[in-house]
Design an enzyme around this catalytic site. Structure first.
Site, PDB file in Angstrom:
ATOM      1  N   LYS A  15       0.819  -1.222   0.000  1.00  0.00           N
ATOM      2  CA  LYS A  15       0.000   0.000   0.000  1.00  0.00           C
ATOM      3  C   LYS A  15       0.855   1.276   0.000  1.00  0.00           C
ATOM      4  CE  LYS A  15      -2.399   0.438   3.741  1.00  0.00           C
ATOM      5  NZ  LYS A  15      -1.919   1.530   4.599  1.00  0.00           N
ATOM      6  N   ARG A  90      -9.488   4.666   9.424  1.00  0.00           N
ATOM      7  CA  ARG A  90      -9.358   3.298   9.931  1.00  0.00           C
ATOM      8  C   ARG A  90     -10.624   2.866  10.645  1.00  0.00           C
ATOM      9  NH1 ARG A  90      -3.493   3.457  10.096  1.00  0.00           N
ATOM     10  NH2 ARG A  90      -2.527   1.469  10.542  1.00  0.00           N
ATOM     11  N   ARG A 125      11.090 -11.028   2.947  1.00  0.00           N
ATOM     12  CA  ARG A 125      11.525  -9.637   2.887  1.00  0.00           C
ATOM     13  C   ARG A 125      12.666  -9.437   3.872  1.00  0.00           C
ATOM     14  NH1 ARG A 125       7.360  -4.625   3.560  1.00  0.00           N
ATOM     15  NH2 ARG A 125       7.524  -5.013   5.789  1.00  0.00           N
ATOM     16  N   ARG A 167      13.182  -7.856   9.265  1.00  0.00           N
ATOM     17  CA  ARG A 167      12.622  -6.800  10.107  1.00  0.00           C
ATOM     18  C   ARG A 167      11.860  -7.439  11.243  1.00  0.00           C
ATOM     19  NH1 ARG A 167       9.242  -2.310   6.892  1.00  0.00           N
ATOM     20  NH2 ARG A 167       7.777  -2.858   8.522  1.00  0.00           N
ATOM     21  N   ARG A 178      -0.577  -8.345  13.248  1.00  0.00           N
ATOM     22  CA  ARG A 178      -0.888  -7.105  12.518  1.00  0.00           C
ATOM     23  C   ARG A 178      -2.058  -7.338  11.557  1.00  0.00           C
ATOM     24  NH1 ARG A 178       4.627  -6.178   9.833  1.00  0.00           N
ATOM     25  NH2 ARG A 178       3.740  -4.350   8.834  1.00  0.00           N
TER      26      ARG A 178
HETATM   27  P1  AMP Z   1       0.639   2.732   9.921  1.00  0.00           P
HETATM   28  O1  AMP Z   1       1.986   3.213   9.508  1.00  0.00           O
HETATM   29  O2  AMP Z   1      -0.474   3.216   9.003  1.00  0.00           O
HETATM   30  O3  AMP Z   1       0.565   1.257  10.159  1.00  0.00           O
HETATM   31  O4  AMP Z   1       0.314   3.427  11.333  1.00  0.00           O
HETATM   32  C1  AMP Z   1       1.157   3.228  12.452  1.00  0.00           C
HETATM   33  C2  AMP Z   1       0.377   3.468  13.734  1.00  0.00           C
HETATM   34  O5  AMP Z   1      -0.132   4.803  13.767  1.00  0.00           O
HETATM   35  C3  AMP Z   1      -0.845   2.595  13.920  1.00  0.00           C
HETATM   36  O6  AMP Z   1      -0.525   1.351  14.486  1.00  0.00           O
HETATM   37  C4  AMP Z   1      -1.711   3.436  14.842  1.00  0.00           C
HETATM   38  O7  AMP Z   1      -1.242   3.362  16.169  1.00  0.00           O
HETATM   39  C5  AMP Z   1      -1.435   4.838  14.351  1.00  0.00           C
HETATM   40  N1  AMP Z   1      -2.391   5.296  13.321  1.00  0.00           N
HETATM   41  C6  AMP Z   1      -2.107   5.637  12.026  1.00  0.00           C
HETATM   42  N2  AMP Z   1      -3.214   6.028  11.374  1.00  0.00           N
HETATM   43  C7  AMP Z   1      -4.234   5.928  12.259  1.00  0.00           C
HETATM   44  C8  AMP Z   1      -5.649   6.171  12.192  1.00  0.00           C
HETATM   45  N3  AMP Z   1      -6.221   6.570  11.053  1.00  0.00           N
HETATM   46  N4  AMP Z   1      -6.375   5.950  13.310  1.00  0.00           N
HETATM   47  C9  AMP Z   1      -5.815   5.538  14.470  1.00  0.00           C
HETATM   48  N5  AMP Z   1      -4.503   5.282  14.592  1.00  0.00           N
HETATM   49  C10 AMP Z   1      -3.706   5.473  13.516  1.00  0.00           C
END
Ligand code: AMP
Length: 225
Positions: A15, A90, A125, A167, A178
């Site tokens: 993504k 989200r 990866r 990683r 996840r």
């Molecule tokens: P990501 O890089 O998109 O996986 O985001 C990393 C972390 O940021 C997530 O595990 C959440 O803790 C927080 N986060 C990012 N976007 C959101 C969102 N739209 N709503 C709530 N938490 C978010």
């Protein structure tokens, strides 16, 4: 054309890579809420201090805070021609809030990939411990090693000669966790968007360049005129 795009997809679906490519193609910003929050934590800003513990735990930051953050970001001058949103919304509450922020309805693109394929893919990866480059190693060059949990790849990084390591969050158990978190929030979100004429899904298990083409086709078909 003004393009408001929301990308939804599980971890390991490519993504982030696709969001960056589409943003570049259409000359619009790639807005990753995860990147914004991680940068805030690194900078030690008030926002960073507020979300640090949540990020570390892998939980979700509150809807009100996220919505304020995105509302402010989408009001910036560089968003006049549109945006690619990666990581937001989200939750259905966030999706409803986004509907009140935008004037042009967003195209919603789901990058679809089966869990087992993602676990398998992320098993191949590696990241270079020296230069940080992420790359896929071939299954043939390392028969069975991901399942054995062997961390290091015998060949050095092709770019800097550094050590290729797995990683930490690509460990199969962590990946499964996840994916479970993603499934929990994605299902109601997809249900919220699915019946819209601007919604579509692409097969995320194809070659990255093919996925980009599929996304461009979806965008050209689904974007409101
Ligand atoms: P990501 O890089 O998109 O996986 O985001 C990393 C972390 O940021 C997530 O595990 C959440 O803790 C927080 N986060 C990012 N976007 C959101 C969102 N739209 N709503 C709530 N938490 C978010």
């Amino acid at each position: 054309m003004r393009l408001n795009l929301v990308l939804i997809g599980p971890p390991g679906s490519g993504k982030g890579t696709q969001a960056a490519r589409i943003a570049e193609k259409y000359g619009i910003p790639h807005i990753s809420t995860g990147d914004i929050l991680r940068a805030a934590v690194r900078a030690g800003s008030p926002l960073g201090r507020q979300v640090e513990a949540t990020l570390a735990s892998g939980g979700l930051v509150g809807d009100a805070l996220m919505t304020d953050l995105v509302r402010e970001r989408l009001g910036a001058p560089d968003v006049r021609q549109g945006f690619v949103l990666d990581g937001f919304p989200r939750t259905v509450t966030q999706a409803q809030a986004l509907d009140t922020i935008v004037t042009v309805p967003p195209v919603i693109a789901l990058i679809d990939a089966a869990d087992e394929e993602i676990v398998r893919r992320l098993g191949f990866r590696r990241i270079c411990a020296s230069c940080g480059l992420t790359q896929a190693i071939s299954a043939d060059s390392e028969p069975g090693m991901p399942e054995l949990g062997i961390e290091e790849h015998p060949d050095p990084c092709p770019y800097c000669g550094g050590l290729l390591v797995r990683r930490q969050d690509d460990e199969p158990e962590t990946v499964r966790r996840r994916l479970a978190t993603y499934a929990q929030y994605a299902e109601p979100l997809i249900a919220y968007y699915r019946s819209r004429p601007t919604y579509g899904a692409v097969d995320g298990l194809r070659e990255p360049s093919e996925v980009t083409s599929l996304l461009v086709t979806l965008i050209e078909r689904r974007a409101p005129r």
